[in-house]
Design an enzyme around this catalytic site. Structure first.
Site, PDB file in Angstrom:
ATOM      1  N   ASP A 145      -1.550   3.957  -6.444  1.00 48.85           N
ATOM      2  CA  ASP A 145      -0.599   3.354  -5.504  1.00 48.85           C
ATOM      3  C   ASP A 145       0.777   3.335  -6.175  1.00 48.85           C
ATOM      4  O   ASP A 145       1.482   4.341  -6.163  1.00 48.85           O
ATOM      5  CB  ASP A 145      -1.116   1.958  -5.140  1.00 48.85           C
ATOM      6  CG  ASP A 145      -0.330   1.291  -4.039  1.00 48.85           C
ATOM      7  OD1 ASP A 145       0.479   1.961  -3.400  1.00 48.85           O
ATOM      8  OD2 ASP A 145      -0.511   0.075  -3.816  1.00 48.85           O
ATOM      9  N   THR A 146       1.147   2.234  -6.824  1.00 53.95           N
ATOM     10  CA  THR A 146       2.453   2.211  -7.506  1.00 53.95           C
ATOM     11  C   THR A 146       2.414   3.062  -8.781  1.00 53.95           C
ATOM     12  O   THR A 146       3.450   3.475  -9.292  1.00 53.95           O
ATOM     13  CB  THR A 146       2.858   0.779  -7.922  1.00 53.95           C
ATOM     14  OG1 THR A 146       1.937   0.309  -8.910  1.00 53.95           O
ATOM     15  CG2 THR A 146       2.877  -0.152  -6.732  1.00 53.95           C
ATOM     16  N   GLY A 147       1.216   3.259  -9.314  1.00 64.60           N
ATOM     17  CA  GLY A 147       1.060   4.041 -10.547  1.00 64.60           C
ATOM     18  C   GLY A 147       1.023   3.194 -11.807  1.00 64.60           C
ATOM     19  O   GLY A 147       0.755   3.700 -12.888  1.00 64.60           O
ATOM     20  N   THR A 183      -1.065   0.905 -12.958  1.00 65.06           N
ATOM     21  CA  THR A 183      -2.363   0.810 -13.645  1.00 65.06           C
ATOM     22  C   THR A 183      -2.657   2.085 -14.423  1.00 65.06           C
ATOM     23  O   THR A 183      -3.017   2.035 -15.607  1.00 65.06           O
ATOM     24  CB  THR A 183      -3.481   0.572 -12.593  1.00 65.06           C
ATOM     25  OG1 THR A 183      -3.087  -0.496 -11.743  1.00 65.06           O
ATOM     26  CG2 THR A 183      -4.799   0.252 -13.254  1.00 65.06           C
ATOM     27  N   LEU A 184      -2.497   3.219 -13.773  1.00 64.84           N
ATOM     28  CA  LEU A 184      -2.814   4.486 -14.441  1.00 64.84           C
ATOM     29  C   LEU A 184      -1.828   4.815 -15.551  1.00 64.84           C
ATOM     30  O   LEU A 184      -2.199   5.400 -16.567  1.00 64.84           O
ATOM     31  CB  LEU A 184      -2.865   5.621 -13.413  1.00 64.84           C
ATOM     32  CG  LEU A 184      -4.227   5.713 -12.711  1.00 64.84           C
ATOM     33  CD1 LEU A 184      -4.149   6.625 -11.504  1.00 64.84           C
ATOM     34  CD2 LEU A 184      -5.298   6.213 -13.692  1.00 64.84           C
ATOM     35  N   ARG A 200     -16.825  -3.913  -1.045  1.00 60.11           N
ATOM     36  CA  ARG A 200     -16.987  -2.843  -2.036  1.00 60.11           C
ATOM     37  C   ARG A 200     -18.215  -1.985  -1.760  1.00 60.11           C
ATOM     38  O   ARG A 200     -18.264  -0.807  -2.087  1.00 60.11           O
ATOM     39  CB  ARG A 200     -17.133  -3.435  -3.443  1.00 60.11           C
ATOM     40  CG  ARG A 200     -15.883  -4.109  -3.979  1.00 60.11           C
ATOM     41  CD  ARG A 200     -16.049  -4.412  -5.458  1.00 60.11           C
ATOM     42  NE  ARG A 200     -15.091  -5.374  -5.962  1.00 60.11           N
ATOM     43  CZ  ARG A 200     -13.842  -5.100  -6.328  1.00 60.11           C
ATOM     44  NH1 ARG A 200     -13.380  -3.877  -6.248  1.00 60.11           N
ATOM     45  NH2 ARG A 200     -13.040  -6.040  -6.782  1.00 60.11           N
TER      46      ARG A 200
HETATM   47  P1  XMP Z   1      -1.294   0.676  -8.805  1.00 55.61           P
HETATM   48  O1  XMP Z   1      -0.273   0.040  -7.914  1.00 55.61           O
HETATM   49  O2  XMP Z   1      -1.257   0.160 -10.209  1.00 55.61           O
HETATM   50  O3  XMP Z   1      -2.570   0.092  -8.142  1.00 55.61           O
HETATM   51  O4  XMP Z   1      -1.291   2.188  -8.697  1.00 55.61           O
HETATM   52  C1  XMP Z   1      -3.797   0.552  -8.143  1.00 55.61           C
HETATM   53  C2  XMP Z   1      -4.649  -0.620  -7.801  1.00 55.61           C
HETATM   54  O5  XMP Z   1      -4.136  -1.362  -6.668  1.00 55.61           O
HETATM   55  C3  XMP Z   1      -5.177  -1.763  -5.823  1.00 55.61           C
HETATM   56  N1  XMP Z   1      -4.924  -1.220  -4.468  1.00 55.61           N
HETATM   57  C4  XMP Z   1      -5.749  -1.334  -3.433  1.00 55.61           C
HETATM   58  N2  XMP Z   1      -6.950  -1.921  -3.305  1.00 55.61           N
HETATM   59  N3  XMP Z   1      -7.076  -1.248  -1.054  1.00 55.61           N
HETATM   60  C5  XMP Z   1      -7.609  -1.881  -2.117  1.00 55.61           C
HETATM   61  O6  XMP Z   1      -8.729  -2.399  -2.001  1.00 55.61           O
HETATM   62  C6  XMP Z   1      -5.864  -0.646  -1.078  1.00 55.61           C
HETATM   63  O7  XMP Z   1      -5.431  -0.084  -0.078  1.00 55.61           O
HETATM   64  C7  XMP Z   1      -5.170  -0.691  -2.347  1.00 55.61           C
HETATM   65  N4  XMP Z   1      -3.976  -0.188  -2.751  1.00 55.61           N
HETATM   66  C8  XMP Z   1      -3.860  -0.538  -4.064  1.00 55.61           C
HETATM   67  C9  XMP Z   1      -6.441  -1.198  -6.456  1.00 55.61           C
HETATM   68  O8  XMP Z   1      -7.039  -2.207  -7.211  1.00 55.61           O
HETATM   69  C10 XMP Z   1      -5.969  -0.109  -7.383  1.00 55.61           C
HETATM   70  O9  XMP Z   1      -6.804   0.122  -8.503  1.00 55.61           O
END
Ligand code: XMP
Length: 176
Positions: free
Chosen positions: A103-105, A107-108, A165
């Site tokens: 998503d935002t990136g 975590t990765l 989940r």
């Molecule tokens: P980032 O923002 O770090 O986030 O790339 C990744 C983490 O954000 C959570 N995430 C979601 N979880 N539905 C979910 O259940 C979504 O649509 C969603 N978008 C982001 C998720 O924990 C992911 O690992």
């Protein structure tokens, strides 16, 4: 308020993508890799992808890394921290990170830097889902299951308040 989940990708569609992703990963030619699965959302994706990789002849060690994003209301101030560390030594090893959604990136980006600092020989990234146009840090996945619109999705490991989940499909959460 009640929730419902509108299916986006069926169990069969997901299964097909997993096999195709495993074939792509195997094409890299790496015969042995350390999988780093990011908890909790990636547990089902990881379980399916490692078995598909095994069918492609890739030998694996599997590790789990628990990360959490925290911070105050503004997205840009969010920080990632380790809540459950892994045990396998990764110095000189080919690592593949498996994550549920990019998503935002943040975590990765955090996971990838951590594993590089710990001496991985190479790092690749496989995600089941990615939301384009949402990145606040620059990171791309090498292997992507599906690119989805910016909707909150659940199932196949992804949760809302800890629920959903276990769903075998991926769907959009709808609140009525
Ligand atoms: P980032 O923002 O770090 O986030 O790339 C990744 C983490 O954000 C959570 N995430 C979601 N979880 N539905 C979910 O259940 C979504 O649509 C969603 N978008 C982001 C998720 O924990 C992911 O690992």
């Amino acid at each position: 308020m009640s929730d419902s989940v509108k299916p986006l990708y069926s169990e069969a569609e997901i299964g097909e993508r997993i096999i195709a992703m495993a074939k792509d990963i195997a094409k890299s030619g790496k015969k042995e890799m350390v999988v780093v699965s990011l908890l909790k959302g990636s547990f089902i994706f990881t379980a399916d992808l490692v078995r598909a990789l095994s069918d492609c002849g890739v030998r694996l060690q599997v590790e789990f890394l628990g990360l959490s994003s925290y911070g105050n209301s503004t997205q840009s101030s969010k920080k990632v921290s380790i809540v459950q560390d892994m045990k396998t030594e990764i110095v000189g090893k080919d690592v593949i990170i498996m994550d549920d959604i990019l998503d935002t990136g943040r975590t990765l980006h955090f996971a990838s830097n951590l594993l590089r600092d710990r001496g991985a020989k190479s790092i690749s990234v496989a995600v089941m889902l990615e939301k384009p146009g949402k990145r606040v840090v620059s990171i791309d996945a090498d292997y992507i299951g599906f690119t989805i619109p910016d909707r909150f999705v659940v199932g196949y490991g992804l949760d809302y308040a800890g629920f959903y989940r276990e769903l075998p499909f991926i769907g959009v959460l709808q609140q009525h």
